[in-house]
Design an enzyme around this catalytic site. Sequence first.
Site, PDB file in Angstrom:
ATOM      1  N   LYS A  18       0.812  -1.257   0.142  1.00 29.09           N
ATOM      2  CA  LYS A  18       0.184   0.109  -0.027  1.00 29.09           C
ATOM      3  C   LYS A  18       0.897   1.410  -0.102  1.00 29.09           C
ATOM      4  O   LYS A  18       2.135   1.177   0.121  1.00 29.09           O
ATOM      5  CB  LYS A  18      -0.979   0.149   1.176  1.00 29.09           C
ATOM      6  CG  LYS A  18      -1.976  -1.196   1.252  1.00 29.09           C
ATOM      7  CD  LYS A  18      -2.796  -0.980   0.249  1.00 29.09           C
ATOM      8  CE  LYS A  18      -3.945  -2.026   0.510  1.00 29.09           C
ATOM      9  NZ  LYS A  18      -3.579  -3.386   0.335  1.00 29.09           N
TER      10      LYS A  18
HETATM   11  C1  PLP Z   1     -10.041  -2.782  -1.656  1.00 30.53           C
HETATM   12  C2  PLP Z   1      -9.524  -3.528  -0.477  1.00 30.53           C
HETATM   13  N1  PLP Z   1     -10.183  -3.762   0.496  1.00 30.53           N
HETATM   14  C3  PLP Z   1      -9.720  -4.132   1.868  1.00 30.53           C
HETATM   15  C4  PLP Z   1      -8.368  -4.860   1.712  1.00 30.53           C
HETATM   16  C5  PLP Z   1      -8.116  -5.669   3.101  1.00 30.53           C
HETATM   17  O1  PLP Z   1      -6.944  -5.202   3.679  1.00 30.53           O
HETATM   18  P1  PLP Z   1      -5.997  -6.294   4.568  1.00 30.53           P
HETATM   19  O2  PLP Z   1      -5.230  -6.948   3.624  1.00 30.53           O
HETATM   20  O3  PLP Z   1      -5.040  -5.153   5.310  1.00 30.53           O
HETATM   21  O4  PLP Z   1      -6.809  -6.904   5.243  1.00 30.53           O
HETATM   22  C6  PLP Z   1      -7.611  -4.845   0.723  1.00 30.53           C
HETATM   23  C7  PLP Z   1      -6.219  -5.393   0.582  1.00 30.53           C
HETATM   24  O5  PLP Z   1      -5.304  -5.427  -0.080  1.00 30.53           O
HETATM   25  C8  PLP Z   1      -8.144  -4.194  -0.530  1.00 30.53           C
HETATM   26  O6  PLP Z   1      -7.348  -3.895  -1.743  1.00 30.53           O
END
Ligand code: PLP
Length: 369
Positions: free
Chosen positions: A177
């Site tokens: 990210k």
């Molecule tokens: C659009 C979106 N929502 C939610 C998430 C979930 O985040 P995490 O991987 O920190 O749980 C991601 C992760 O890449 C994502 O791209």
Amino acid sequence: MASPDITEADVRAVAEVMRSGRLALGPKTEAFERAVAKYVGTEHAVGVSSGTAALHLIIRALNVGRGDEVITTPFTFVSSTNCILFEHAIPVFVDIDARTLCIDVEQVEAAITPRTRAIIAVDIFGHPADWPSLERIAERYGLALIDDSAEALGSSVAQRRCGSFGCAGVFGFYPNKQITTGEGGMIVTDDHEMACLCRSMSNQGRGEEEGQLCHVRLGYNYRMNELSAALGLMQMSRIDRIILARRRVASLYREAFSDVGDVICPVPVGDVKVSWFAFVIRLSEVFSQADRDAVLRGLSLRGIDARNYFVPVHLQPYCREALGTQEGDLPVAEAAGSRTIALPFSNQLREDEISRVASAVREELECVC
Ligand SMILES: Cc1ncc(COP(=O)(O)O)c(C=O)c1O
């Protein structure tokens, strides 16, 4: 495909927390929350262990449950759908806008039923969804609107930052990210009650006043730890530079493909600013999914890590099984999913590396023509 931007000062900040002995529930998390809330322009921020945890807590706080319907996009990472399924609610997929790859607002109203409780829209690859239209629809039908901005810290629509739309927004801090905390996420909201509920549920359901051993509601261990927060805080202090560096990489890629008619590069659409999470090109319709897969294999053989972001969620095996979804349900998302190539993308990518990737894509395209 991505590499985090970690400086020596970041390393020192994390080491300092390790030496302090205060590894959880401490001042770094509070400071990181304040920094993100200020940047996004919301009253509250709650640091949690992942973007998925953040989405789950919002769904819980809204009391979305068995049989409720939540409208969402199929063209995203699975978490945007999973948070609905965790609570035995029903994801209702709406197809995407072919230009932005975000949910197609023109189709949202037709998907609303008496059981619809909420809409989760996603700022995909950093490109904002059409939040002004989504806010109008949510208000007209009395629906909760959730901004899954996990991929879009720093993006904005008409000068308003992504994450701040709807009743609550979400960021994710996985190492690919814009900023990272290793693993981590954040809920941002102007709703005091939502913030308190999410904070309590992230901390095993403890209340604000009742002390460590009193659990006033069902909760989870979704807390952010102090080491992660210290890293996040350092990264937030240079967020503007990070976004500019990523914008530079995106524009160099665009330039490198400017004379390749069969490659569609992502561009901002409308009154938006994009903080790029990934650089995802699409092949034109003369290419099939098999051609795209051949290009990916060719790139991999050259040592270039590229991916087919995303396989639409409704075509994932577990969704087909749980919801009976299938090919043909959402043609725009499926067409996009069959021709995308996410290229290597990070703040530090050099011009010669970008040219090398672009030349490799051209050569692989010639091979499949
Ligand atoms: C659009 C979106 N929502 C939610 C998430 C979930 O985040 P995490 O991987 O920190 O749980 C991601 C992760 O890449 C994502 O791209």
